[in-house]
Each structure stands twice: as structure tokens, then as C-alpha cells.
Design an enzyme around this catalytic site. Structure first.
Site, PDB file in Angstrom:
ATOM      1  N   THR A 144       0.896  -1.191  -0.029  1.00 57.65           N
ATOM      2  CA  THR A 144      -0.069  -0.044  -0.038  1.00 57.65           C
ATOM      3  C   THR A 144       0.802   1.145   0.091  1.00 57.65           C
ATOM      4  O   THR A 144       1.890   1.153   0.159  1.00 57.65           O
ATOM      5  CB  THR A 144      -0.981  -0.047   1.375  1.00 57.65           C
ATOM      6  OG1 THR A 144      -0.052   0.005   2.436  1.00 57.65           O
ATOM      7  CG2 THR A 144      -1.667  -1.123   1.465  1.00 57.65           C
ATOM      8  N   ASP A 145       0.297   2.348  -0.243  1.00 55.56           N
ATOM      9  CA  ASP A 145       1.188   3.607  -0.268  1.00 55.56           C
ATOM     10  C   ASP A 145       0.205   4.531   0.661  1.00 55.56           C
ATOM     11  O   ASP A 145      -0.830   4.054   1.229  1.00 55.56           O
ATOM     12  CB  ASP A 145       1.236   4.306  -1.639  1.00 55.56           C
ATOM     13  CG  ASP A 145       0.276   4.736  -2.419  1.00 55.56           C
ATOM     14  OD1 ASP A 145      -1.075   4.952  -1.765  1.00 55.56           O
ATOM     15  OD2 ASP A 145       0.086   4.825  -3.646  1.00 55.56           O
ATOM     16  N   GLN A 146       0.432   5.788   0.885  1.00 56.65           N
ATOM     17  CA  GLN A 146      -0.045   6.648   1.608  1.00 56.65           C
ATOM     18  C   GLN A 146      -1.561   7.101   1.151  1.00 56.65           C
ATOM     19  O   GLN A 146      -2.263   7.891   1.973  1.00 56.65           O
ATOM     20  CB  GLN A 146       0.921   7.816   2.203  1.00 56.65           C
ATOM     21  CG  GLN A 146       0.939   8.969   0.874  1.00 56.65           C
ATOM     22  CD  GLN A 146       1.620  10.032   1.295  1.00 56.65           C
ATOM     23  OE1 GLN A 146       2.716   9.869   2.514  1.00 56.65           O
ATOM     24  NE2 GLN A 146       1.297  11.280   1.200  1.00 56.65           N
TER      25      GLN A 146
END
Lengths: 134, 134, 134, 134
Positions: free
Chosen positions: C14-16
Site C-alpha cells: 500500500t501507499d499513503q
């Protein structure tokens, strides 16, 4: 009690030495940790979304004994090695299946944070799952 | 107008073929894209935090011409190839410095999303930076 | 004929924005591709080690329809969309299980390289597996 | 003597907590280590290619003090904390520039391997660079 998670080494996880890049063992530890928490009856995703609780890492350690290779099946054995209402430590043993061999072992230490990123304690109802207060 | 960003190939980015793993070119495109947007006078971090605007990718494409290798210096040349109030397309040329050689080229297409993850249009004040409405 | 591979979204992926980072879809394509090749009776690892044959990517394309999220189960459906003695193209459909939804689709195009990194053709004995020459 | 390397946090390096994913600090340590070795007059790529010497990691440790965030500039300060002809230990301090703050610190321990993956000792001519034998 420990939880075993199986995974297969991805090409993306190798480096030009022909073995798994060392930071990826920490990714595998995370995969094992999530399954371990799930097996204990908690669901990390729900803790985040419903309770606003985040398990924030404060230390990681890994000893690399034998390199993992592309396409190998790997078992991550995860257990809670210490737990209080404020911190959890997980221990990991990472082994290859064929040949059966210990590849790495390590631990990660975590504290609970709330939505404001302040250290907090795990609500009472979740403690038994982690063996806290026994 | 195009923006050049330099980076050095990390060991982590190689795979066991001894070259950079193919998904990492998309990471480099992101590094180039951020710098390109910054050079245009926008700051992607601020758009996210102040405006609640997210540049959500809808397509990526990369043609791989020549493999990048560990420790090589690489230039990512990024430009806005198309832009409207609702979408932006970036074009990329990725080259090695020594020897000077085109390694890959590609594009990414994006739409703007608001905090509710709905497609939205870029506020008027930011459009000129992307050459929209000229 | 297509091959389905299941995986669970890792936190690392995942990323932000709270969704899977766009380059990781290419990692999943690789996971699907390996399983697809295996299901066809080839083993990519053996091709590399015994035959000195490497499947080198020349193009990747991904259209992102709906974001994948942490802890979701995802199915990568992979098929050989084109194949000759010198090149192979794989097509991918990436879906979430719950809800059942197409998240992304794309393709990768590859050529065979020998140990000297020169384009080569797939030995006759492996061609039938990829449906070449029918 | 310590070597400072600057890098900017990539979007790819964040996770859905909105901060840098914990395994990526080990990637940054590798970036710092390569620059540290280079500053000492060695070039890791040449050691691999000309000498067939590989610096194989046997342990990593990281203590996470404060989260790194997207687009921050980060300094990795690397030094050789111990070295003998057979092993090298690097120490790392990872800080943000704005605000100036220590984010993490840790170490990695390595042994030298030859092309046959056997432990070996660093040739005499390279030892002075690492301060061995003083």
C-alpha cells in the site's frame, strides 16, 4: 503458540546476487505477523479502521543464516514473544521447505498508537487474545 | 518543457537477472513525475494535504529498450504530454548517463480525485502551471 | 486457457493514499505469469538454470480501474495472448474477491534471451506448451 | 569518519499509515552503505565484478524513533563501526532535514563471500580503506 504462513519467493524479491534482498525478510515478517494476529482472533485491518489502533514498529532485527532463492517455498513461523497492554514483540523463524532449512530469524517490537499518533494501551477486550494479563 | 531527474540504481532495485526489475521503472517514473510537477510550480504533497487532490493513475505503459544496471546513474526526463482540467498524461524517457543510452520510455495517465475519491477537476488557479487553457 | 493465482494484499504494497501502489500490479503480473507458465508445463526457474533462457520484458501496460486495498484477496488471471518462437505476450485480469470486481487489466510482452543476452528462439520441445506452431 | 547521503522520500516508500514502510529503512541503509564504501575508496560494484567479492549481510537491526514522511529530505549517515578481514559492521543514523530530527538508527553486519559463496577474507590491498590492521 505460533502461526505458520507459507509464501513463494517472487522474482521481484531477488537481487543481483541471485538471492532474496535482505529488506524483503521484513516484508515477510509483516505477512507472518498479520496472519499471527488473525489466528489470535484479531484482525489488524479492523483494529485500524474501527478502533483507530495502529501497531507501530519501534525495532526490527533479523539474523540471516542462509539465503532464500527464487521460486522456493518459504514458511514464516510467527509468535508473540512478549506482550503488555502497551507493547507487543513478535518472534519469527523463516525456513525453506525444500530443503528444510532455517533461513533467518528475528523479532519486531511494536507499540500501540491511536489516531493522533500517541502511544496508547490496547483496550481490555483485546488483551486476552495476546495473552496479556494471564 | 521537460524536467530531468537523476538517480542512482540501488541494489534493491536489481533482480537475479542482474538488471533492474521491470516494475521499478514505474517507481522512477513517479520520482520524475513529482519533480516535474514541482518544476511546474506545484507541489504534489501540498495538493494532497491542502486541497485534498490526488492524482490517481489510470494507465501506465513502459517499453523496455535496454536494461539498467546496479550503480548506474540514470536520468528520468519527464514532461506533461497532455492535460485537461480532469486528466494529465506524463511522458517519460529513462536514460543511462554512462554510456549515454535510452533505456526505456513510457507514459502514465492520471485523473484528479477529491477526498471522497470522486473524479474532480483541477482548481482554476493550478491550471496554467500544467498548460491547461492556453 | 487462463491460470488463476490468488494473493493477499500486503501492507508493504500500500501507499499513503491507502491503496496499492501502482507499480505493485506489475509484481502481481509477474506472480501470475510464473504460475501461468508453470501450469503450461514449463518451469521458469528451470528454463533459466538448465537452458539459459530468460524471458526479457519489452513492454508492460496496465489500466487501473479500481484500487486494491490492504488485506483484500486478489485473483490474477493470466493467459498467453500471443506467442511465437521469439516472443510471448501475456494478458492479465486482476480482480478482488470480496467484492468481486475487476481492479486492473494489462499485458506484458517478452522476448527470449540466451545467456549472452542475445534474442533467441524457444527450443522446439517447449513450443507446444505455449501453443506455438499449432 | 562517517559518510552522509541525501535522499528524498518516494511515494512508493510510504504505506497506508502515511509514513515510510519499515523495511525501506534497510533499503536506505544499503544506499548509505554503498556511498560509505565508495567514500572509503572502494567501489562495491568493482569488488563484485573484478574480485568476485560479495558483502553478504548476516544481521540487520533498526530502531525506529520517528516516522519519515513522503517528500521529506532524509540524510543517511553511515560509518564503519567494526571491521576485520572477515567481517564489517556498519552503523547508521537516519535523520530528516526539515525538521532536523533523528528518525532511526541501526546497524548491519556483513561477511565477505567469494564466487563460490564461501566466507573469505578481504584481500590485503583493500584492508586499509576499512581501517583494518591499524
Amino acid at each position: 503458540m505460533s502461526q505458520q504462513t507459507r509464501l513463494r519467493v517472487r522474482y521481484a524479491e531477488t537481487d543481483q546476487m541471485g538471492v532474496v534482498y535482505y529488506a524483503n525478510y521484513l516484508v515477510w515478517m509483516e505477512v507472518g505477523r498479520v496472519e499471527c494476529v488473525r489466528a489470535l482472533g484479531l484482525r489488524y485491518k479492523d483494529l485500524e479502521q474501527s478502533e483507530g489502533l495502529f501497531l507501530s514498529v519501534v525495532e526490527s532485527n533479523c539474523r540471516y543464516l542462509y539465503p532464500a532463492r527464487y521460486d522456493q517455498e518459504v514458511i514464516v513461523e510467527t509468535s508473540v514473544s512478549k506482550a503488555s497492554s502497551r507493547m507487543v514483540e513478535f518472534g519469527y523463524k523463516i525456513s525453506s521447505v525444500e530443503p528444510e532449512r532455517l533461513l533467518a530469524e528475528g523479532f519486531t517490537r511494536h507499540i500501540w498508537l491511536n489516531r493522533e499518533w500517541k502511544p496508547t494501551s490496547l483496550p481490555q477486550k483485546y488483551r486476552a487474545a495476546l495473552g496479556i494479563g494471564r
